[in-house]
Design a protein around this motif. Structure first.
Motif, PDB file in Angstrom:
ATOM      1  N   LYS A   1      -6.937  10.013   8.423  1.00 11.84           N
ATOM      2  CA  LYS A   1      -6.772   9.014   7.358  1.00 11.84           C
ATOM      3  C   LYS A   1      -5.331   9.013   6.844  1.00 11.84           C
ATOM      4  O   LYS A   1      -4.729   7.954   6.641  1.00 11.84           O
ATOM      5  N   LEU A   2      -4.777  10.198   6.626  1.00  7.49           N
ATOM      6  CA  LEU A   2      -3.403  10.306   6.132  1.00  7.49           C
ATOM      7  C   LEU A   2      -2.418   9.733   7.150  1.00  7.49           C
ATOM      8  O   LEU A   2      -1.491   9.007   6.778  1.00  7.49           O
ATOM      9  N   LEU A   3      -2.634  10.018   8.422  1.00  5.19           N
ATOM     10  CA  LEU A   3      -1.766   9.473   9.467  1.00  5.19           C
ATOM     11  C   LEU A   3      -1.822   7.948   9.468  1.00  5.19           C
ATOM     12  O   LEU A   3      -0.788   7.280   9.540  1.00  5.19           O
ATOM     13  N   ILE A   4      -3.023   7.395   9.357  1.00  9.46           N
ATOM     14  CA  ILE A   4      -3.176   5.933   9.335  1.00  9.46           C
ATOM     15  C   ILE A   4      -2.506   5.351   8.092  1.00  9.46           C
ATOM     16  O   ILE A   4      -1.776   4.347   8.179  1.00  9.46           O
ATOM     17  N   GLN A   5      -2.700   5.970   6.932  1.00  9.97           N
ATOM     18  CA  GLN A   5      -2.076   5.486   5.695  1.00  9.97           C
ATOM     19  C   GLN A   5      -0.552   5.489   5.819  1.00  9.97           C
ATOM     20  O   GLN A   5       0.114   4.519   5.436  1.00  9.97           O
ATOM     21  N   GLU A   6      -0.003   6.568   6.334  1.00 13.64           N
ATOM     22  CA  GLU A   6       1.454   6.665   6.480  1.00 13.64           C
ATOM     23  C   GLU A   6       1.971   5.635   7.471  1.00 13.64           C
ATOM     24  O   GLU A   6       3.017   5.023   7.257  1.00 13.64           O
ATOM     25  N   THR A   7       1.229   5.412   8.556  1.00  9.31           N
ATOM     26  CA  THR A   7       1.640   4.433   9.559  1.00  9.31           C
ATOM     27  C   THR A   7       1.617   3.021   8.977  1.00  9.31           C
ATOM     28  O   THR A   7       2.558   2.238   9.178  1.00  9.31           O
ATOM     29  N   VAL A   8       0.573   2.696   8.227  1.00  7.15           N
ATOM     30  CA  VAL A   8       0.480   1.376   7.599  1.00  7.15           C
ATOM     31  C   VAL A   8       1.614   1.196   6.587  1.00  7.15           C
ATOM     32  O   VAL A   8       2.277   0.153   6.560  1.00  7.15           O
TER      33      VAL A   8
END
Length: 97
Positions: free
Chosen positions: A38-45
């Motif tokens: 989730k954190l990786l996706i949030q940072e990527t977005v």
């Protein structure tokens, strides 16, 4: 198999598990916890949105003749003059509208 030494790091108020390895390729998604993914996706977005909001022309100067053309166009539009209809532009470019 490479050696791993898990540790926890707080990023953005969230504590995540970090696995350090002695190889030089990134951790695979299958090795991540749901929170880490989730954190990786949030940072990527967030990075993607930020890159889209950056003005590549910031700080550049407009040539006087281009500025005048834009001002003339704005004045014509404000006085009610209509431009070329989108359908006509598409037809001239060979596009189906």
């Amino acid at each position: 198999m490479p050696s791993r030494s898990p540790q926890h790091v707080t990023i953005g108020g969230k504590t995540v598990r970090v696995v350090l390895t002695n190889h030089h390729y990134p951790m695979q998604v299958k090795d991540m916890t749901i929170e880490e993914l989730k954190l990786l996706i949030q940072e990527t977005v967030a990075e993607t949105i930020q890159s889209l909001l950056v003005d590549p022309d910031e700080g550049k100067q407009i040539k006087p003749e281009v500025k005048q053309q834009l001002l003339d166009s704005l004045q014509r539009t404000q006085s009610g003059e209509r431009g070329i209809p989108a359908e006509e532009v598409a037809k001239n470019l060979g596009l189906s509208w």
